[in-house]
Write an enzyme that holds these catalytic residues in place. Structure first.
Site, PDB file in Angstrom:
ATOM      1  N   HIS A  60       0.827  -1.222   0.000  1.00  0.00           N
ATOM      2  CA  HIS A  60       0.000   0.000   0.000  1.00  0.00           C
ATOM      3  C   HIS A  60       0.856   1.264   0.000  1.00  0.00           C
ATOM      4  CE1 HIS A  60      -0.222  -0.282   4.679  1.00  0.00           C
ATOM      5  NE2 HIS A  60       0.563   0.726   4.392  1.00  0.00           N
ATOM      6  N   GLU A 116      -5.070   0.288   0.078  1.00  0.00           N
ATOM      7  CA  GLU A 116      -4.771  -1.130   0.226  1.00  0.00           C
ATOM      8  C   GLU A 116      -4.882  -1.829  -1.131  1.00  0.00           C
ATOM      9  OE1 GLU A 116      -3.306  -2.029   2.734  1.00  0.00           O
ATOM     10  OE2 GLU A 116      -4.376  -1.816   4.632  1.00  0.00           O
TER      11      GLU A 116
HETATM   12  C1  F6R Z   1       1.240   6.326   6.677  1.00  0.00           C
HETATM   13  C2  F6R Z   1       1.293   5.732   5.362  1.00  0.00           C
HETATM   14  C3  F6R Z   1       1.586   4.280   5.195  1.00  0.00           C
HETATM   15  C4  F6R Z   1       2.967   3.923   5.739  1.00  0.00           C
HETATM   16  C5  F6R Z   1       3.226   2.422   5.568  1.00  0.00           C
HETATM   17  C6  F6R Z   1       4.583   2.014   6.087  1.00  0.00           C
HETATM   18  O1  F6R Z   1       0.994   7.716   6.580  1.00  0.00           O
HETATM   19  O2  F6R Z   1       1.104   6.416   4.401  1.00  0.00           O
HETATM   20  O3  F6R Z   1       1.527   3.948   3.836  1.00  0.00           O
HETATM   21  O4  F6R Z   1       3.936   4.654   5.049  1.00  0.00           O
HETATM   22  O5  F6R Z   1       2.228   1.709   6.232  1.00  0.00           O
HETATM   23  O6  F6R Z   1       4.645   2.236   7.458  1.00  0.00           O
HETATM   24  P1  F6R Z   1       6.027   2.089   8.230  1.00  0.00           P
HETATM   25  O7  F6R Z   1       6.906   3.154   7.732  1.00  0.00           O
HETATM   26  O8  F6R Z   1       5.681   2.275   9.680  1.00  0.00           O
HETATM   27  O9  F6R Z   1       6.549   0.732   7.929  1.00  0.00           O
END
Ligand code: F6R
Length: 260
Positions: free
Chosen positions: A138, A143
């Site tokens: 995503h 999603e």
């Molecule tokens: C949150 C967002 C999500 C995150 C992704 C990765 O604003 O846009 O797409 O970038 O879920 O999250 P991390 O960096 O915590 O692995």
């Protein structure tokens, strides 16, 4: 699409912070789209360090959110509004007035989504949108099987994403099921997309997004449709890229004046 392989998360943070600082040098009131989660934190810390050192002027920067949980109480520490204020707006010394995001507490969620798309357009559009990537591919909270033309709207998180994000809450039961996210069509309107991915857990999603077909089942593959998309990955996140050697050689030979 440009793919830059950096040694580690800190180097990725420095590189993306440089791109943001350079942009603000050219356009002081640039609108920066920020992601939340763990991955972008080194970017925000690197940029804030440059501001403190007097090496970057972000005083006229404008910040906008990518996504938001629906239904968290106002001021909840894990609402993305709170996270962006805490991790980006305050450390950069900006006022909350320089910041905009969708209203996750709105009674009328569809109206709040449409209002946010309008507000982004009225602000002149996003100049640089920083993105993370979910283990399921995503971007924002689009999603798998999100329309590649989607606008800001409500989405339901997958179980995998709720499990991935449970670390920010007391447990998975506290992770909201619903979110407001900029749509993929909305994200693609930003002038420059920078996707940052670090760690082995992202390697499969990165390989599918960069080297697989453009497909709604891998929302991040939509970056292939953008004329100025940069993917910054550390060695672990790059570990499944078949073209890693080509990406390394291309970046090594890139003229330094070009930037990201
Ligand atoms: C949150 C967002 C999500 C995150 C992704 C990765 O604003 O846009 O797409 O970038 O879920 O999250 P991390 O960096 O915590 O692995």
């Amino acid at each position: 699409m440009e793919v830059v392989i950096v040694p580690d998360a800190a180097a990725g943070g420095e590189l993306v912070a440089t791109a943001m600082a350079d942009l603000l040098g050219r356009k002081p009131d640039a609108l920066l789209g920020v992601a939340t989660g763990s991955t972008p934190l080194p970017v925000y810390r690197a940029l804030a360090a440059r501001v403190r050192a007097g090496e970057a002027d972000v005083s006229r920067a404008r910040i906008c959110q990518l996504d938001e949980y629906v239904g968290l109480p106002a001021g909840h520490p894990e609402s993305y509004r709170s996270v962006v204020l805490r991790e980006v707006v305050e450390p950069l010394g900006l006022s909350p007035d320089s910041f905009m995001g969708p209203d996750g507490g709105a009674e009328d969620v569809p109206a709040a989504c449409a209002a946010y798309d309008r507000a982004l357009a009225e602000a002149g559009g996003v100049d640089l949108q920083l993105l993370g990537i979910g283990t399921d591919g995503h971007i924002g909270f689009n999603e798998p099987c999100s329309s590649l033309a989607s606008r800001t709207r409500i989405k339901t998180l997958t179980e995998q994403t709720r499990q991935d994000n449970a670390r920010f809450f007391d447990g998975i039961d506290d992770v909201p099921h619903h979110v407001i996210t900029q749509g993929i069509g909305t994200i693609l309107e930003a002038r420059h997309l920078v996707l940052l991915a670090t760690g082995e857990a992202k390697a499969e999603a990165v390989a599918l997004a960069v080297e697989g077909p453009v497909a709604a089942v891998v929302p991040a593959s939509a970056l292939q449709l953008h004329p100025h998309a940069t993917v910054v990955v550390d060695e672990a996140a790059a570990s499944r890229l078949k073209l890693a050697g080509y990406f390394r050689a291309t970046y090594a030979a890139k003229p330094s004046w070009q930037g990201l």
